[in-house]
Design an enzyme around this catalytic site. Structure first.
Site, PDB file in Angstrom:
ATOM      1  N   HIS A 178     -76.414 -28.367   7.441  1.00 37.49           N
ATOM      2  CA  HIS A 178     -76.641 -29.257   6.371  1.00 37.49           C
ATOM      3  C   HIS A 178     -77.069 -28.048   4.985  1.00 37.49           C
ATOM      4  O   HIS A 178     -78.182 -28.236   4.595  1.00 37.49           O
ATOM      5  CB  HIS A 178     -77.813 -30.268   6.326  1.00 37.49           C
ATOM      6  N   LEU A 223     -83.474 -34.574   3.038  1.00 40.53           N
ATOM      7  CA  LEU A 223     -83.821 -33.025   3.434  1.00 40.53           C
ATOM      8  C   LEU A 223     -82.949 -32.372   4.103  1.00 40.53           C
ATOM      9  O   LEU A 223     -82.285 -32.712   5.381  1.00 40.53           O
ATOM     10  CB  LEU A 223     -85.191 -33.168   4.126  1.00 40.53           C
ATOM     11  N   ASP A 251     -75.178 -35.563   8.717  1.00 35.17           N
ATOM     12  CA  ASP A 251     -76.613 -35.827   8.712  1.00 35.17           C
ATOM     13  C   ASP A 251     -77.130 -37.364   8.354  1.00 35.17           C
ATOM     14  O   ASP A 251     -78.002 -37.635   7.830  1.00 35.17           O
ATOM     15  CB  ASP A 251     -77.195 -34.910   7.816  1.00 35.17           C
TER      16      ASP A 251
END
Length: 348
Positions: A178, A223, A251
């Site tokens: 990510h 995050l 994610d």
């Protein structure tokens, strides 16, 4: 008379970074992934985390039990690295085909990461074993020191952790997960064939203005956090270039609505229902649809040394509205782009 809708046929994709949670939440979210994707790398940050072969086998079975009849889906399990993990347990899981990769969470970097690694030195015997057996290391690339600004944590991780690690273990295969910054995009692009990255739909579609201007949008809070526009553009340019060591990793990270819409809300976007169409929209906006299939369906298997899927899916370009929410047993789940009109969706 309406114009005929455009159809995009691609090899069935895989999701190389996914959170499925456990219990009732798992049963709710699994079908959104299993109906579209052939495989997914399943994150091990349960409470307690998945640190043994036995725990991974049991978790994999709970996932498979939640896959609806008619869906052909293979969960790829990961091991949660801790300071006390036994390298022999990790190698056994890899050799038995239970663990596909191992996940490095810096301690307290994200949801359920309090058991994470305090320093790379603490797990060096494990990492050396992974290098030796060819097991990929998946990295949440942020430092967690309290004095480092949240928007700088990825860039600082590259210089203080990632680069020294890769210099020391030159044969280790690493996925920088990510990625959210120009720094990371440049680092991966300039790296060798043993370094790859995943990118989420939200980091390609949005920047921090979308999350913070005109009111806080908690369902865009994840995050690593969304960064400024120049970083978003760098990520978009990386995928649009056809670079072959970047691939789909949603994610997707579900939290019940009350845990997102709170005075201290959880990080994570539940994007499994809308991710593939979101990626297609970005590739179309970048005039790069010719690279879309490779990003979704080819680059990941190529890096992991796995075969590509042999079935195909179709996306259709016609406006559809995303559901406002999805029912849970005692709450609701708000999907990424809830209530919005999207351009691309998977053809049912």
């Amino acid at each position: 008379m309406t114009a005929p809708s455009q159809v995009l046929k691609i090899r069935r994709p895989d999701d190389w970074h996914l959170h499925l949670r456990d219990g009732d939440m798992l049963k709710t979210v699994v079908p959104y992934t299993s109906e579209i994707y052939g495989r997914a790398i399943v994150m091990p940050n349960l409470a307690p985390p998945v640190t043994t072969v036995e725990a991974a086998v049991a978790y994999r079975q709970r996932i498979l039990d939640a896959v609806p009849a008619g869906h052909d889906f293979t969960p790829l399990m990961t091991c949660y690295l801790t300071d006390s993990l036994d390298p022999n347990e990790l190698e056994r899981g890899f050799n038995e085909g239970v663990f596909t990769a191992a996940k490095l969470y810096p301690a307290n970097a994200t949801t359920n990461s309090s058991h994470g690694v305090t320093s790379v030195d603490a797990i060096m015997p494990v990492l050396e074993r992974m290098e030796k057996i060819g097991m990929p290391l998946l990295v949440h690339g942020e430092v967690t020191h309290a004095d480092i600004d949240i928007f700088d944590r990825e860039a600082r991780f590259i210089e203080s952790v990632m680069e020294p690690l890769r210099q020391r273990l030159t044969a280790l295969k690493v996925v920088f997960e990510h990625i959210t910054t120009k720094d990371a995009a440049d680092y991966v692009r300039d790296g060798n064939e043993r370094l790859a990255a995943t990118i989420t739909p939200q980091h390609l579609m949005f920047n921090r203005n979308h999350m913070l201007v005109g009111g806080v949008r908690p369902h865009l809070y994840c995050l690593p956090i969304l960064k400024r526009n120049i970083h978003q553009q760098a990520l978009r340019e990386l995928v649009a270039s056809g670079f072959n060591r970047v691939f789909l990793g949603t994610d997707s990270a579900p939290h019940a609505r009350h845990r997102k819409e709170s005075s201290c809300g959880c990080a994570g976007c539940f994007n499994a229902p809308t991710a593939l169409g979101s990626y297609a929209t970005v590739f179309e906006e970048m005039n790069a649809l010719q690279h879309f299939e490779a990003f979704c369906s080819v680059n990941g298997p190529q890096f992991y040394g796995l075969p590509v899927n042999d079935t195909f899916i179709e996306l259709v370009r016609e406006e559809q509205q995303v559901a406002e929410s999805i029912a849970l047993t005692d709450d609701t789940l708000v999907p990424f782009l809830a209530g919005e009109t999207v351009r691309w969706s998977v053809k049912q």
